[in-house]
Design an enzyme around this catalytic site. Structure first.
Site, PDB file in Angstrom:
ATOM      1  N   ARG A 244       0.838  -1.190   0.000  1.00 49.68           N
ATOM      2  CA  ARG A 244       0.000   0.000   0.000  1.00 49.68           C
ATOM      3  C   ARG A 244       0.881   1.251   0.000  1.00 49.68           C
ATOM      4  NH1 ARG A 244       1.416   2.130   4.027  1.00 49.68           N
ATOM      5  NH2 ARG A 244       0.196   3.935   3.399  1.00 49.68           N
ATOM      6  N   GLY A 245       0.188   2.396  -0.202  1.00 45.58           N
ATOM      7  CA  GLY A 245       0.935   3.642  -0.367  1.00 45.58           C
ATOM      8  C   GLY A 245       1.224   3.793  -1.856  1.00 45.58           C
ATOM      9  N   ALA A 246       0.945   4.995  -2.371  1.00 49.50           N
ATOM     10  CA  ALA A 246       0.966   5.178  -3.820  1.00 49.50           C
ATOM     11  C   ALA A 246       2.311   4.847  -4.473  1.00 49.50           C
ATOM     12  CB  ALA A 246       0.561   6.613  -4.145  1.00 49.50           C
TER      13      ALA A 246
ATOM     14  N   ARG B 188      -6.481  -1.194  -7.645  1.00 44.58           N
ATOM     15  CA  ARG B 188      -6.976  -0.091  -6.801  1.00 44.58           C
ATOM     16  C   ARG B 188      -7.121   1.124  -7.714  1.00 44.58           C
ATOM     17  NH1 ARG B 188      -4.322   1.047  -1.080  1.00 44.58           N
ATOM     18  NH2 ARG B 188      -6.371   1.925  -0.668  1.00 44.58           N
TER      19      ARG B 188
ATOM     20  N   CYS C 177      -2.001   9.472   7.803  1.00 44.65           N
ATOM     21  CA  CYS C 177      -1.740   8.253   7.046  1.00 44.65           C
ATOM     22  C   CYS C 177      -0.255   7.905   7.102  1.00 44.65           C
ATOM     23  CB  CYS C 177      -2.242   8.326   5.609  1.00 44.65           C
ATOM     24  SG  CYS C 177      -2.419   6.681   4.869  1.00 44.65           S
TER      25      CYS C 177
ATOM     26  N   ASP D  50      -2.069  10.570  -3.233  1.00 48.29           N
ATOM     27  CA  ASP D  50      -2.294   9.467  -4.166  1.00 48.29           C
ATOM     28  C   ASP D  50      -2.457   9.991  -5.575  1.00 48.29           C
ATOM     29  OD1 ASP D  50      -3.223   8.291  -1.453  1.00 48.29           O
ATOM     30  OD2 ASP D  50      -2.854   6.617  -2.823  1.00 48.29           O
TER      31      ASP D  50
ATOM     32  N   ASN E 184      -5.853  12.268  -1.228  1.00 47.58           N
ATOM     33  CA  ASN E 184      -5.041  11.526  -0.251  1.00 47.58           C
ATOM     34  C   ASN E 184      -5.992  10.798   0.701  1.00 47.58           C
ATOM     35  OD1 ASN E 184      -2.383  10.827   0.790  1.00 47.58           O
ATOM     36  ND2 ASN E 184      -2.868  12.100   2.551  1.00 47.58           N
ATOM     37  N   LYS E 185      -5.423  10.101   1.647  1.00 51.39           N
ATOM     38  CA  LYS E 185      -6.196   9.281   2.594  1.00 51.39           C
ATOM     39  C   LYS E 185      -7.399  10.024   3.146  1.00 51.39           C
ATOM     40  CE  LYS E 185      -5.766   5.864   3.463  1.00 51.39           C
ATOM     41  NZ  LYS E 185      -6.612   4.852   2.769  1.00 51.39           N
TER      42      LYS E 185
ATOM     43  N   LYS F 179       2.614  11.224  -9.575  1.00 49.05           N
ATOM     44  CA  LYS F 179       1.292  11.177  -8.920  1.00 49.05           C
ATOM     45  C   LYS F 179       0.373  12.253  -9.472  1.00 49.05           C
ATOM     46  CE  LYS F 179       3.128   9.051  -4.838  1.00 49.05           C
ATOM     47  NZ  LYS F 179       3.712   9.325  -3.530  1.00 49.05           N
TER      48      LYS F 179
HETATM   49  C1  RUB Z   1      -1.978   5.727   1.450  1.00 46.49           C
HETATM   50  C2  RUB Z   1      -2.013   7.211   1.398  1.00 46.49           C
HETATM   51  C3  RUB Z   1      -0.680   7.910   1.317  1.00 46.49           C
HETATM   52  C4  RUB Z   1      -0.353   8.142  -0.165  1.00 46.49           C
HETATM   53  C5  RUB Z   1       1.064   8.644  -0.356  1.00 46.49           C
HETATM   54  O1  RUB Z   1      -3.263   5.150   1.383  1.00 46.49           O
HETATM   55  O2  RUB Z   1      -3.045   7.849   1.343  1.00 46.49           O
HETATM   56  O3  RUB Z   1      -0.726   9.143   1.960  1.00 46.49           O
HETATM   57  O4  RUB Z   1      -0.487   6.938  -0.881  1.00 46.49           O
HETATM   58  O5  RUB Z   1       1.965   7.659   0.108  1.00 46.49           O
HETATM   59  P1  RUB Z   1      -3.413   3.541   1.459  1.00 46.49           P
HETATM   60  P2  RUB Z   1       3.445   7.542  -0.469  1.00 46.49           P
HETATM   61  O6  RUB Z   1      -2.825   3.117   2.773  1.00 46.49           O
HETATM   62  O7  RUB Z   1      -4.880   3.303   1.358  1.00 46.49           O
HETATM   63  O8  RUB Z   1      -2.654   2.977   0.286  1.00 46.49           O
HETATM   64  O9  RUB Z   1       4.079   8.880  -0.236  1.00 46.49           O
HETATM   65  O10 RUB Z   1       4.059   6.441   0.345  1.00 46.49           O
HETATM   66  O11 RUB Z   1       3.360   7.206  -1.922  1.00 46.49           O
END
Ligand code: RUB
Length: 323
Positions: free
Chosen positions: A15-17, A58, A125, A194, A204-205, A230
């Site tokens: 998870r995480g974009a 997703r 998040c 995201d 974002n979250k 992004k």
């Molecule tokens: C994760 C989320 C993060 C962004 C950015 O949501 O909202 O703030 O993805 O993350 P989920 P990063 O847990 O539902 O995937 O900076 O790590 O890309």
């Protein structure tokens, strides 16, 4: 490996974009080398199918289609045989992963300059890019402390406090709904993204927009840390970013929800913060006000207004079409 990665992204084990994008590209690279295609068209068709499977996991993080578009577009070139195509693909995938990792590091360097000694931060998040800014500020010797939210329903805040704790950063862990209560003590909100749309709105979250409203009211600055991939090119065409709505069971256990006849659980995973509530977006190409998002899409991602006609660039586009 491909199906396994797709499943892990769906279940949020990955998870995480940024991580989602890199995992998808790694899965495509592995898939490409594991194939035993009959011919070049067969190889290209199988790669298109693989890309489509990952794209369907997703819907919100634009990093996923952007990453897939970036690597799949190399397969648009003319090749004489499968090996040549595979080699070019592998090289493109590796380049993407290296660039993506370097982008997070660069964002940390740039973003940390906007964090002052003594600042109290709030993050929501678990964002690699946002944390890179915070960790780099600490590494530079700035004395900072952080409010980190819990992040219902999946509790990504636990990941964040672990990282902050390991870095020795004094952290207050709060429930999501306490963000406004503490906002007057906060100097800077730092979150990830995201997706960023052409008008500078940040996806974002879920809960980020409420925090942004509270920050705006308290005159607290809000900084978004987001790699350029992004940014969502298709929002130029007025396309909306789809907000993922996840399983109600994440919010209310099934045995409990069975006790209600008139209650429906809604579980959007993300929300949209309008550009007016964002002071700065830090990308690896530099920090910009949200109103300059179009320049990132045009000058870094290389998309022009009118480059593609509506309908051509659907989310299922695997990067082998006209856009
Ligand atoms: C994760 C989320 C993060 C962004 C950015 O949501 O909202 O703030 O993805 O993350 P989920 P990063 O847990 O539902 O995937 O900076 O790590 O890309």
């Amino acid at each position: 490996m491909l199906a396994d990665t797709a499943e892990k992204i769906k279940r949020m084990e990955i998870r995480g974009a940024g991580r989602i994008a890199r995992a998808a590209v790694t899965a495509l690279e592995d898939h490409s080398s594991s194939l035993t295609p009959r011919s070049l068209p067969d190889y290209l068709e199988k790669m298109d199918e693989a890309a489509a499977l990952l794209l369907a996991t997703r819907p919100t993080a634009v990093s996923l289609p952007n990453a897939i578009h970036t690597v799949m577009s190399v397969l648009r070139e003319p090749y004489t045989d499968v090996k040549e195509a595979e080699d070019a693909f592998r090289e493109r995938c590796r380049a993407f992963i290296t660039t993506s990792e370097q982008a997070v590091q660069r964002i940390g360097e740039i973003g940390s300059r906007h964090i002052r000694n003594g600042d109290v931060l709030l993050t929501h998040c678990n964002s690699e890019a946002a944390l890179a800014c915070i960790l780099e500020a600490k590494r530079m010797g700035k004395e900072i402390s952080v409010f980190a939210t819990e992040v219902r329903p999946r509790n990504q805040g636990y990941l964040t406090i672990r990282t902050l704790d390991q870095a020795g950063i004094p952290t207050s862990f709060i429930v999501d709904s306490a963000a406004r209560y503490f906002m007057n003590e906060v100097d800077l909100v730092v979150v990830g993204a995201d997706a960023v749309s052409v008008n500078g709105a940040v996806v974002n979250k879920i809960g980020t927009s409420q925090i942004a409203l509270a920050a705006h009211e308290a005159r607290t600055r809000l900084m978004v840390a987001a790699e350029t991939y992004k940014f969502a090119p298709r929002t130029i065409l007025g396309e909306y970013i789809e907000i993922e709505e996840r399983d109600p069971g994440e919010v209310l256990a099934r045995d409990l929800s069975g006790q209600f006849s008139h209650v429906k659980v809604r579980n959007p995973a993300f929300d949209v913060t309008p550009a007016e509530y964002v002071d700065l977006i830090v990308t690896e190409a530099g920090a910009i006000p949200p109103q300059m998002a179009y320049l990132i899409i045009r000058d870094i991602l290389g998309w022009e207004i009118g480059e593609c006609s509506p309908g051509v660039g659907s989310r299922q586009d695997t990067g082998r079409g006209p856009c």
